[in-house]
Design an enzyme around this catalytic site. Structure first.
Site, mmCIF file in Angstrom:
data_model
loop_
_atom_site.group_PDB
_atom_site.id
_atom_site.type_symbol
_atom_site.label_atom_id
_atom_site.label_comp_id
_atom_site.label_asym_id
_atom_site.label_seq_id
_atom_site.Cartn_x
_atom_site.Cartn_y
_atom_site.Cartn_z
ATOM 1 N N GLY A 188 1.910 5.020 1.507
ATOM 2 C CA GLY A 188 2.054 5.520 2.865
ATOM 3 C C GLY A 188 3.310 5.010 3.550
ATOM 4 N N GLY A 207 -7.003 -0.134 2.508
ATOM 5 C CA GLY A 207 -8.128 0.755 2.799
ATOM 6 C C GLY A 207 -7.878 1.699 3.951
ATOM 7 N N GLY A 266 -4.495 3.951 3.536
ATOM 8 C CA GLY A 266 -3.403 3.428 2.723
ATOM 9 C C GLY A 266 -3.972 2.473 1.693
ATOM 10 C CE1 TYR A 270 -0.232 -2.228 17.501
ATOM 11 C CE2 TYR A 270 -2.138 -0.765 17.676
ATOM 12 C CZ TYR A 270 -1.456 -1.922 18.050
ATOM 13 O OH TYR A 270 -2.022 -2.768 18.984
ATOM 14 N NE ARG A 321 -0.124 0.359 4.953
ATOM 15 C CZ ARG A 321 0.750 1.276 5.349
ATOM 16 N NH1 ARG A 321 0.964 2.348 4.624
ATOM 17 N NH2 ARG A 321 1.426 1.107 6.467
ATOM 18 C CB CYS A 346 1.289 8.475 8.963
ATOM 19 S SG CYS A 346 0.016 7.219 9.196
#
Length: 223
Positions: free
Chosen positions: A81, A167, A156, A85, A79, A185
């Protein structure tokens, strides 16, 4: 804002809720198989609601130095990003949607994901906001200071053959201390943190959030 609605030839979106914790490896394998079936028009689109055991995932922009301490397994993820967590008390929603029928516009899709989250949060009493320079949904924290904001929901995604994978993740009542093992992030400034419904002193059940997500999803993406 223009709303994206399911085209008439598409079957209704399937919704799946997993009550037990789902391993990250199993979730990725299932997502990829379903996305391939959607691309081949063998299965309908899917929104899958679940929780993971404690773990970290590294997106395509993750940096090694942002992993401060590997308290839990770290999974490389396709993904977009950086590091985030996942764990119990956090609602993860994986979306396998066909953008061939919904519009091949990644930026618009992310915008609609943010709108979906904000509408669901608003229906539960939380004022979530988007930021141009920070993907996700944020909550102002005047109790901490005038410039402080906490992220309550992360986004993400990955797109393969214009079918979406991965998602969103919304913090309901997860252990926020577990975010301390990473730079969440990539946001290292002290004024940017993470929060949850519980941290905001709101008692919201997963069932209530799931209902809000499904209701608001249909308002934006159609049935």
């Amino acid at each position: 804002m223009e709303l994206v609605r399911t085209q008439p030839e598409l079957a209704p979106v399937e919704w799946r809720i997993s009550r037990d914790l789902v391993s990250y490896e199993a979730a990725v394998a299932a997502m990829e198989a379903r996305a391939a079936a959607i691309s081949a028009r063998e299965s309908p689109e899917l929104v899958w609601l679940l929780e993971h055991p404690p773990l970290y995932t590294a997106g395509t922009s993750a940096k090694r130095e942002q992993l401060l301490g590997a308290r839990f397994p770290v999974h490389a993820s396709g993904r977009g990003g950086q590091l985030t967590y996942h764990g119990p008390g956090q609602r993860v929603a994986y979306l396998m949607l066909d953008l061939n029928h919904r519009g091949r516009d990644v930026r618009r899709f992310v915008h609609h994901l943010e709108e979906w989250i904000m509408r669901a949060l608003a229906s539960l009493g939380v004022a979530g906001e988007r930021r141009r320079d920070r993907i996700g949904v944020w909550v102002r924290r005047p109790d901490k200071g005038p410039e402080f904001e906490d992220k309550i929901a992360a986004i993400g995604i990955r797109i393969r053959r214009w079918v979406t994978l991965h998602g969103i993740a919304i913090n309901v009542d997860c252990d926020l201390a577990h975010f301390g093992g990473i730079v969440p992030c990539g946001m290292s400034e002290p004024r940017y943190g993470v929060t949850s419904f519980a941290d905001l002193h709101m008692s919201i059940t997963m069932h209530a959030l799931d209902a809000a997500l499904q209701r608001e999803f249909e308002q934006i993406f159609g049935k």
